[in-house]
Design a protein around this motif. Structure first.
Motif, PDB file in Angstrom:
ATOM      1  N   ARG A   1       0.846  -1.197   0.000  1.00  0.00           N
ATOM      2  CA  ARG A   1       0.000   0.000   0.000  1.00  0.00           C
ATOM      3  C   ARG A   1       0.885   1.252   0.000  1.00  0.00           C
ATOM      4  NH1 ARG A   1      -3.964   0.144   4.871  1.00  0.00           N
ATOM      5  NH2 ARG A   1      -4.679  -1.747   3.760  1.00  0.00           N
ATOM      6  N   PRO A   2       0.696   2.203  -0.924  1.00  0.00           N
ATOM      7  CA  PRO A   2       1.534   3.418  -0.977  1.00  0.00           C
ATOM      8  C   PRO A   2       1.270   4.322   0.213  1.00  0.00           C
ATOM      9  CG  PRO A   2      -0.273   3.581  -2.548  1.00  0.00           C
ATOM     10  CD  PRO A   2      -0.325   2.190  -2.014  1.00  0.00           C
ATOM     11  N   GLN A   3       2.316   4.960   0.685  1.00  0.00           N
ATOM     12  CA  GLN A   3       2.232   5.844   1.830  1.00  0.00           C
ATOM     13  C   GLN A   3       2.369   7.293   1.352  1.00  0.00           C
ATOM     14  OE1 GLN A   3       1.629   4.857   5.087  1.00  0.00           O
ATOM     15  NE2 GLN A   3       1.238   2.883   4.087  1.00  0.00           N
ATOM     16  N   ARG A   4       1.297   8.032   1.418  1.00  0.00           N
ATOM     17  CA  ARG A   4       1.310   9.441   1.019  1.00  0.00           C
ATOM     18  C   ARG A   4       1.554  10.327   2.227  1.00  0.00           C
ATOM     19  NH1 ARG A   4      -0.504  11.397  -3.599  1.00  0.00           N
ATOM     20  NH2 ARG A   4      -1.319  13.220  -2.511  1.00  0.00           N
ATOM     21  N   ALA A   5       2.162  11.484   1.958  1.00  0.00           N
ATOM     22  CA  ALA A   5       2.397  12.457   3.020  1.00  0.00           C
ATOM     23  C   ALA A   5       1.075  13.063   3.468  1.00  0.00           C
ATOM     24  CB  ALA A   5       3.334  13.552   2.523  1.00  0.00           C
ATOM     25  N   ARG A   6       0.893  13.151   4.745  1.00  0.00           N
ATOM     26  CA  ARG A   6      -0.328  13.748   5.282  1.00  0.00           C
ATOM     27  C   ARG A   6      -0.055  14.258   6.692  1.00  0.00           C
ATOM     28  NH1 ARG A   6      -4.501   8.867   6.814  1.00  0.00           N
ATOM     29  NH2 ARG A   6      -3.111   7.730   8.234  1.00  0.00           N
ATOM     30  N   LEU A   7      -0.885  15.172   7.109  1.00  0.00           N
ATOM     31  CA  LEU A   7      -0.744  15.810   8.411  1.00  0.00           C
ATOM     32  C   LEU A   7      -1.706  15.162   9.392  1.00  0.00           C
ATOM     33  CD1 LEU A   7       0.438  18.110  10.171  1.00  0.00           C
ATOM     34  CD2 LEU A   7      -1.489  19.512   9.392  1.00  0.00           C
ATOM     35  N   SER A   8      -1.237  14.867  10.609  1.00  0.00           N
ATOM     36  CA  SER A   8      -2.061  14.302  11.679  1.00  0.00           C
ATOM     37  C   SER A   8      -1.987  15.225  12.885  1.00  0.00           C
ATOM     38  CB  SER A   8      -1.575  12.901  12.054  1.00  0.00           C
ATOM     39  OG  SER A   8      -2.318  12.389  13.144  1.00  0.00           O
ATOM     40  N   LEU A   9      -3.120  15.769  13.285  1.00  0.00           N
ATOM     41  CA  LEU A   9      -3.191  16.677  14.424  1.00  0.00           C
ATOM     42  C   LEU A   9      -3.850  16.045  15.643  1.00  0.00           C
ATOM     43  CD1 LEU A   9      -4.304  19.929  12.553  1.00  0.00           C
ATOM     44  CD2 LEU A   9      -1.999  19.262  13.249  1.00  0.00           C
ATOM     45  N   ARG A  10      -4.064  14.726  15.584  1.00  0.00           N
ATOM     46  CA  ARG A  10      -4.760  14.074  16.699  1.00  0.00           C
ATOM     47  C   ARG A  10      -3.969  14.164  18.000  1.00  0.00           C
ATOM     48  NH1 ARG A  10      -8.009   8.328  16.723  1.00  0.00           N
ATOM     49  NH2 ARG A  10      -8.258   8.174  18.995  1.00  0.00           N
ATOM     50  N   VAL A  11      -2.646  14.267  17.910  1.00  0.00           N
ATOM     51  CA  VAL A  11      -1.839  14.347  19.108  1.00  0.00           C
ATOM     52  C   VAL A  11      -2.201  15.563  19.948  1.00  0.00           C
ATOM     53  CG1 VAL A  11      -0.005  15.648  17.985  1.00  0.00           C
ATOM     54  CG2 VAL A  11       0.540  14.195  19.953  1.00  0.00           C
ATOM     55  N   LEU A  12      -2.744  16.599  19.292  1.00  0.00           N
ATOM     56  CA  LEU A  12      -3.119  17.814  20.028  1.00  0.00           C
ATOM     57  C   LEU A  12      -4.398  17.640  20.828  1.00  0.00           C
ATOM     58  CD1 LEU A  12      -2.345  20.486  17.287  1.00  0.00           C
ATOM     59  CD2 LEU A  12      -0.903  19.755  19.204  1.00  0.00           C
ATOM     60  N   ALA A  13      -5.087  16.502  20.666  1.00  0.00           N
ATOM     61  CA  ALA A  13      -6.293  16.231  21.458  1.00  0.00           C
ATOM     62  C   ALA A  13      -5.979  15.492  22.745  1.00  0.00           C
ATOM     63  CB  ALA A  13      -7.292  15.418  20.632  1.00  0.00           C
ATOM     64  N   SER A  14      -4.723  15.152  22.993  1.00  0.00           N
ATOM     65  CA  SER A  14      -4.336  14.431  24.201  1.00  0.00           C
ATOM     66  C   SER A  14      -4.144  15.406  25.355  1.00  0.00           C
ATOM     67  CB  SER A  14      -3.050  13.646  23.959  1.00  0.00           C
ATOM     68  OG  SER A  14      -2.556  13.110  25.156  1.00  0.00           O
ATOM     69  N   TYR A  15      -4.737  15.074  26.507  1.00  0.00           N
ATOM     70  CA  TYR A  15      -4.564  15.919  27.685  1.00  0.00           C
ATOM     71  C   TYR A  15      -3.092  16.010  28.072  1.00  0.00           C
ATOM     72  CZ  TYR A  15      -9.627  15.370  28.275  1.00  0.00           C
ATOM     73  OH  TYR A  15     -10.983  15.382  28.081  1.00  0.00           O
ATOM     74  N   ARG A  16      -2.373  14.947  27.918  1.00  0.00           N
ATOM     75  CA  ARG A  16      -0.965  14.934  28.274  1.00  0.00           C
ATOM     76  C   ARG A  16      -0.169  15.883  27.387  1.00  0.00           C
ATOM     77  NH1 ARG A  16       1.147   9.056  28.017  1.00  0.00           N
ATOM     78  NH2 ARG A  16       0.454   9.374  25.875  1.00  0.00           N
ATOM     79  N   THR A  17      -0.443  15.851  26.079  1.00  0.00           N
ATOM     80  CA  THR A  17       0.270  16.739  25.157  1.00  0.00           C
ATOM     81  C   THR A  17      -0.065  18.196  25.431  1.00  0.00           C
ATOM     82  OG1 THR A  17       0.212  15.000  23.487  1.00  0.00           O
ATOM     83  CG2 THR A  17       0.666  17.239  22.732  1.00  0.00           C
ATOM     84  N   LEU A  18      -1.335  18.454  25.682  1.00  0.00           N
ATOM     85  CA  LEU A  18      -1.743  19.840  25.947  1.00  0.00           C
ATOM     86  C   LEU A  18      -1.063  20.379  27.202  1.00  0.00           C
ATOM     87  CD1 LEU A  18      -5.566  19.601  25.124  1.00  0.00           C
ATOM     88  CD2 LEU A  18      -3.759  20.623  23.721  1.00  0.00           C
ATOM     89  N   LEU A  19      -0.942  19.544  28.233  1.00  0.00           N
ATOM     90  CA  LEU A  19      -0.295  20.001  29.466  1.00  0.00           C
ATOM     91  C   LEU A  19       1.183  20.274  29.237  1.00  0.00           C
ATOM     92  CD1 LEU A  19      -0.367  20.584  32.472  1.00  0.00           C
ATOM     93  CD2 LEU A  19      -0.074  18.129  32.894  1.00  0.00           C
ATOM     94  N   ILE A  20       1.850  19.363  28.487  1.00  0.00           N
ATOM     95  CA  ILE A  20       3.280  19.557  28.222  1.00  0.00           C
ATOM     96  C   ILE A  20       3.503  20.814  27.391  1.00  0.00           C
ATOM     97  CG2 ILE A  20       5.263  18.571  27.031  1.00  0.00           C
ATOM     98  CD1 ILE A  20       4.234  15.813  27.809  1.00  0.00           C
TER      99      ILE A  20
END
Length: 826
Positions: free
Chosen positions: A760-779
């Motif tokens: 399966r080909p891997q295309r470049a794409r942006l993932s912003l789901r990490v910004l929905a983590s409480y841990r990431t937001l606190l850091i």
């Protein structure tokens, strides 16, 4: 001259006689109608009170009714009462739930006392037995082989079913009260479990009322000391009114017996009970034993057992763990009952056997004639179809109990000072010979199971240790080898000796009997035992032959691997405990949430690993003693295992073969996974954006970031591909955040995926789901506050965070190494 007496006309005499007969008939009819009405009223009152009154009150009222009412009135309520106690045969009605009634419950003692051998219920049985009533039991609820035989018009070999089948075939058995009671009691163990039983009240099987009643019945009707107590009800002749005892002309036939058609076989009436008063002592004992054996063990005919060797054949009946434990209780008691045979009866002459008491004669032949063949087929099915988990311990202990009758002789032999097992007495050599397949064939079946079992689990390691400890007993392996030599003796050598008939278990064989000379008769015993169960064309595999020895060496290698795996699990758990610090909340520690190599099957890791080592070490020692492996062979096997299973073996893939549908495990690979030697890194292979929302994520932000990412990827996908193709700093940062092909490729290498997923080909794409983590937001909040104190703007802080998180730039900014560690897992 006196006048002649006038004779009464004949019609007046007939009329008078008719009137008398009419009056008598009317009286009995009225009496019958009265008793019927009384019985119906009694049954109606009992049914009305059954669901209202508590158990102790019902039992007290039933006891009074049984004492006060005659048998004619109790006859009508007996089938209803039996069904109300034991439940219906189809499992819809639960009855008293004897299988789930535990000793801690208030109703336990009430039920056990009411149903005991001397209780009111058995008193009712004897009261009805004296009147010779009959009750119907459906053939459809008998075990499969018996039901099929009767439905095909063939009389079962067991004498229990003689003279009980109606003509023409109606699908019902006619049973006396004692037989009817015992059939329903035994059927309640194998009946379907009640669906509406309240959950959370299950307990140990050995503490249930049913288990205790089985034990009580066995001790009462098959006593090891004394005789069976007589019935309290007798007829006018002073003899208990009961079915006739077994006729000497009716042998106990096992699987190998010839079945005869019901339409062609003349079934003679059994002799009167007064013909042999001595045999009257054990008719209930024989009936109870035959009912238990036929209902609990006779679920697989020899033909079905032979078909079960094919994996395509499915057997609908699967015994439960509770069923197997009750069978073990039966086996243990029969060994104790048989071993209580008087010594003078054991060594007496053959002519004296006919003058011994019926109970002593029953002790002599009970195991071989009643249990041996059916139990072997029952255990063989369990060994081949039981799940590979710790519940197999019930089957294992049943097998080990049967092959160790010397444990139930009542003799208190102390173990030797060095802690070794006591020597098996030579008198049990005949039992080993007549049960050779139970030792050797089932040992091979257990060996195959053990090689497919997770021996790192302490419960599974205990089972291997138990079997090895039993077979290492001094003198036992020599007895088995001697029996195998007798079986392998050439036929022409036997024919040159005296011409005797095979002494099969169905023709008088007994492990306590010494009537026959050794030599020729021992050969016939062993051969008849093997051929009756495996057929004349069987291919016997020697227990101490080269083929089985190879399997034992494989098992020893697996045991050595399991020991190393247990040690690695212990070390791994110690590391995990050391890394469990405050910083693990920030994901500085291990972030492998899919890790399965944690030994979670053990309740207490340290104690479980310690027990596993102890059991496996002793099992290795015992196996070497049984199969005479020297220390050099054992050391070489362990060295070979250690050289292959090094410290990095757990990180290698299991042995597998690539195919169109992904990786296919080999037999070696399955063993590696079962014993925890190697594993696949099973990880989520779908779209990361579509994973379920985690507890540490904000649901609204997850959905919002997904919509924003989808919009940006659809609008600027080509631009992101162009950015990733650049070879400068921006291209490196873009590839880090917009494409994870290398990480995906590494995951696919460690996971069993199909070729379509790998291609399966891997295309470049942006993932912003990490910004929905409480841990990431606190850091991020803490970092922005830190940079604000250092006079960094929001834009420069964002750029700095992106650069610091990039792996290639960590070495150029040593002060930001801690920040990078915090961000790396996000």
């Amino acid at each position: 001259m006196a006048a002649p007496a006038l004779q009464q006309p004949s019609y007046l005499l007939v009329s008078t006689r008719f009137s008398c007969l009419y009056i008598i008939f009317t009286f009995y009819l009225c009496l019958f109608l009265f008793l019927t009405v009384v019985s119906l009223c009694l049954q109606a009152n009992l049914k009305a009170d059954w669901t209202i009154k508590p158990l102790h009150q019902r039992c007290n009222e039933l006891s009074k009714i049984i004492d006060d009412f005659p048998a004619k009135e109790l006859h009508a309520i007996f089938p209803w009462l039996v069904e109300s106690v034991f439940g219906s045969l189809d499992g819809i009605l639960s009855g008293w739930n004897l299988r789930y009634l535990q000793a801690r419950m208030a109703e336990y003692n009430i039920a056990v006392d009411f149903l005991g051998p001397s209780g009111p219920m058995m008193k009712l049985v004897y009261k009805l037995q004296a009147e010779e009533y009959k009750y119907e039991f459906p053939v459809s609820y008998l075990p499969g082989p018996i039901k099929s035989s009767i439905q095909a018009g063939v009389l079962p070999d067991c004498p229990l079913f003689h003279n009980k089948i109606q003509f023409p075939m109606s699908g019902l058995l006619l049973l006396n009260p004692f037989e009817y009671y015992m059939f329903n009691f035994a059927s309640s163990l194998i009946a379907p479990k009640v669906r509406n039983y309240p959950p959370g009240q299950h307990g140990s099987c050995s503490d249930s009322a049913y288990f205790v009643l089985v034990d009580t019945y066995l001790k009462y009707f098959l006593p090891t000391e004394g005789n069976v107590p007589p019935s309290p009800f007798s007829d006018t002749m002073g003899t208990v009114a009961s079915p006739a005892p077994r006729s000497p002309s009716v042998p106990y036939v096992g699987y190998g017996g010839h079945s005869t058609s019901l339409l062609k076989r003349h079934i003679t009436h059994q002799p009167s009970v007064n013909a042999d008063p001595a045999a009257q002592e054990i008719w209930r004992s024989e009936t109870l034993l035959q009912v238990f054996v036929e209902m609990w063990l006779h679920h697989y005919s020899l033909e079905m057992y032979q078909k079960l060797q094919s994996p395509q054949v499915k057997e609908p009946f699967t015994p439960s763990e509770e069923h197997v434990l009750v069978v073990r209780l039966l086996v243990k008691h029969l060994h104790a009952f048989s071993s209580s045979l008087k010594q003078e009866s054991i060594f007496s002459s053959p002519s004296a056997h006919s003058h011994s008491s019926p109970l002593e004669e029953l002790k002599r032949v009970v195991v071989q004639r009643f249990v041996q063949q059916k139990l072997y087929v029952f255990l063989q099915h369990c060994f081949g179809h039981w799940p590979l988990d710790a519940s197999f311990r019930a089957v294992l202990e049943t097998w080990l109990s049967y092959i160790q009758p010397w444990r139930y002789t009542g003799e208190k032999n102390n173990t030797q000072a060095d802690g070794q097992n006591r020597t098996v007495p030579d008198k049990w050599a005949s039992f080993v010979q007549e049960n050779l397949l139970v030792y050797t064939k089932l040992f091979q079946g257990f060996l195959n199971r053990a090689m497919r079992t997770d021996l790192v689990n302490a419960k599974n390691a205990l089972m291997v240790f138990r079997v090895a400890k039993v077979f290492v007993q001094p003198n036992l392996s020599e007895m088995i080898q001697k029996a195998e030599q007798l079986f392998l003796e050439p036929e022409h050598a036997i024919l040159q000796r005296q011409n005797r008939v095979f002494l099969t278990p169905s023709h008088g064989g007994s492990f306590l009997s010494s009537r026959q000379p050794m030599g020729t008769d021992s050969v016939f015993k062993v051969k008849s035992h093997v051929y009756s169960l495996e057929g004349q064309d069987c291919q016997y595999n020697l227990m101490f032959g080269p083929d089985l020895r190879k399997n034992v060496l494989k098992l020893i290698q697996i045991i050595a691997q399991a020991r190393q795996t247990a040690k690695r699990i212990s070390d791994h758990s110690t590391e995990m405990a050391a890394n469990n610090s405050f910083l693990s909340w920030f994901s500085v520690g291990s972030s492998d949430h899919n890790n399965t190599f944690n030994g979670g099957e053990m309740d207490d890791m340290g104690e479980g690993v310690k027990k596993t080592h102890e059991f496996l070490d002793k099992a290795l020692d015992y196996l070497c003693q049984i199969f005479r492996l020297n220390a050099g062979q054992l050391s070489q096997l362990i060295i070979n295992v250690a050289s292959v299973d090094d410290e990095g073996a757990s990180k290698q893939l299991p042995d597998c073969i690539p195919s169109e549908n992904g990786l296919l495990l080999t037999d070696l690979g399955r063993l590696q996974i079962i014993n925890g030697l190697r594993r696949f890194e099973i990880e989520y292979q779908g779209d990361p954006e579509l994973q379920p929302i985690r507890s540490y994520e904000n649901a609204f932000l997850v959905r919002l970031m997904f919509q924003i990412s989808s919009f940006i990827n659809a609008r600027f996908g080509d631009h992101m591909e162009a950015l990733c193709s650049r070879q400068d700093l921006l291209g490196s940062i873009g590839r880090h955040y917009l494409r994870s092909s290398l990480k995906v490729a590494e995951q696919w290498r460690k996971s069993p995926v199909t070729r379509q997923m790998r291609e399966r080909p891997q295309r470049a794409r942006l993932s912003l789901r990490v910004l929905a983590s409480y841990r990431t937001l606190l850091i991020l909040l803490l970092l922005y506050m830190l940079f604000a104190l250092l006079s960094f703007s929001v834009l420069s802080s964002t750029g700095l965070i992106l650069i610091v998180k990039h792996n290639d730039w960590k070495r150029f900014f040593p002060p930001f190494t801690a920040i990078s560690l915090l961000l790396q897992s996000n």
